[in-house]
Design an enzyme around this catalytic site. Sequence first.
Site, PDB file in Angstrom:
ATOM      1  N   SER A 328     -42.865 -22.299 -22.190  1.00  0.00           N
ATOM      2  CA  SER A 328     -43.402 -20.944 -22.342  1.00  0.00           C
ATOM      3  C   SER A 328     -44.571 -20.841 -23.309  1.00  0.00           C
ATOM      4  O   SER A 328     -45.214 -19.785 -23.380  1.00  0.00           O
ATOM      5  CB  SER A 328     -42.285 -19.996 -22.784  1.00  0.00           C
ATOM      6  N   ASP A 352     -38.434  -7.172 -13.283  1.00  0.00           N
ATOM      7  CA  ASP A 352     -37.846  -8.495 -13.517  1.00  0.00           C
ATOM      8  C   ASP A 352     -36.329  -8.395 -13.370  1.00  0.00           C
ATOM      9  O   ASP A 352     -35.635  -7.961 -14.299  1.00  0.00           O
ATOM     10  CB  ASP A 352     -38.219  -8.986 -14.918  1.00  0.00           C
TER      11      ASP A 352
END
Length: 647
Positions: A328, A352
């Site tokens: 990430s 999401d």
Amino acid sequence: MFDFKSVAQKERSRFLLRAWVASGLVLFALALIGIRLWVLQVDEHEGLLQRADRNRTAVMPIAPRRGEIVDRHGEILARNYLSHTLEVVPAEVQNMDKMLDALGQVIDLSPNAITRFKRRVAAGGRYQEIMLRNDLTELEGAYFAAQAFRFPGVKLKARWVRQYPQGQVAAHVVGYVGRISEADLQALDERGDLGNYRGTDVIGKQGVERAWEAMLHGMTGIESLEVTARGEPMRSLHRIDPEPGRDLILTLDLKLQRVAEQAFAHHRGALVAIDPQNGQILAYVSQPSFDPNLFVGGIDQESWRELNESKDVPMLNRPISGTYPIGSTYKPFVALAALELGKRDAETKIYDPGYFELGNQRFRNAGSAHYGHVDMHRSLVVSSDTYYYSLAPEIGIDALHDFMKPFGFGQRTGIDLSGERAGVLPSIKWKREAFKTPEQQRWYAGETVSAAIGQGYNAFTILQLAQATSVLANGGRYYKPHLVMSAQDRHGQVGRIERKEPDYVLDIEPKHLEIIHAALADVTQSGTARRAFAGTPYQAAGKTGTAQLFNLKGGRYRKDAIDERLRDHSLFMGFAPLEDPSIAIAVLVENGGWGSDTAAPIARKVMDAWLLEKDKEEQEAQEEQEGSDTEQKVAATDQPATQETAR
């Protein structure tokens, strides 16, 4: 009747003939001698004179003192010390094997030392002093001195020996010197530098010692000696003193380096801290480390086996030679790419649910978390994988590749160390060239999805991540990372090596950078790194990351059920202070798990050590200046009164 007169006449004729022939031969021989003398005395005079001079003289090299290596504050990383050594002049030894056997009864000589000595004798000159044994103790030196009369041609001398007083600290940066090998000799010969290494036993093998060998070594001196027919020196005819190597001043801060290394504790990993304003490397960690002193005199087999066969691979220079998926920590750059390429604005929200579906494949968030409606800012703060999964097809792998390349991903940075790897910044072209079969060469949409969160084929060095973070922090200015700040010669003259201007500047919209910076600042305030950076007196910005190594094949990640060396890598990238960054950092802890748990706390310790110590030094300097100003004012006030009293 016998004619005596006739016989005598014949004898006389034969005698005269013999006399003339003998005289002719003598004259011919004298003529040959005369011609030969003419050739020797006139035609070949110069050449023979030079040969005669060479027979009566011996030219001996004088090895230069190697330059020292210090950190930015002058703390010594590599230096030289005088060591007692045994030197042998082969021309003065009648029977080398017999001498070595006898000397072995007086001084400890290992088989490896004898083998190396004989190899150097074969490569060196008869009159050159060749080291047989170094680092003699005072007791060994005294014992040999008492027995020296038995060993003509063997001398007890003092020689410069390399030493690394910091031991394992910054070992991968400094590197080490080792004995010159056949491969080294061949390389020196090809470069035309072999003559400058006559009399030198060691050469830089790794790190700064290798990359800056030409500057550290110096110039070899020579001394011409008049010798007897037996090769014994009589007097010095001519001498050119060696020129010492230059001392190198590194950008490294040894105090910060120690803090960074200690922060890793027992963990394996890498860390690079850079000053974003100039590309100077402030700290450079590769854990575990090694002791470079082991290599100076030739490492023993047991120590080498221990280093070479260790599962932790201590000899691997992780920041430049290890390549990793960066998880990430890649997301801030992908988000910036979306803004710069016009693929998605910062306000656009996506839903999401904890996963992203593409075809028949489902890509899940880390830990199966779901975040509902997220925009770009929140996607970085909470680290939503789904946001970037959905962004990947919009950008495309080739556009992503082209945007990331100027940041330094998948490229050698050109740092002044050897052994740097380029890594992999994937693209359609790259895959075609990397694989052989048409099926393997085909690029799949799912591979773009994985690449957008720093997984898949992405394989970068930690130096590349730190460098990209530095560029992100300083507004797009790319300074090539470097370790050597300046060099100092024997006269104390310091020459700066680094450049003040950036190599190039990326064309990035300032408002887009502000969006990314603001999100990264919230990561340390309310996001995944909030615990690690709680209570900081400065505003940091950063991003945690977790890079998956083990393919779960749709299963749930359970740390305890996976072998320790297959667990996720822990990462963090960031910079501070937010408004005027003076440090950019990238951290990777191998198999360390969540980035917020392991890598981020290490980064916090390093940032604290750099920023708070810097503030403390500035405050002390300011107080010292204020005190000095006060003293001057008091002195100025007291002076008239003193003069009046005197009057």
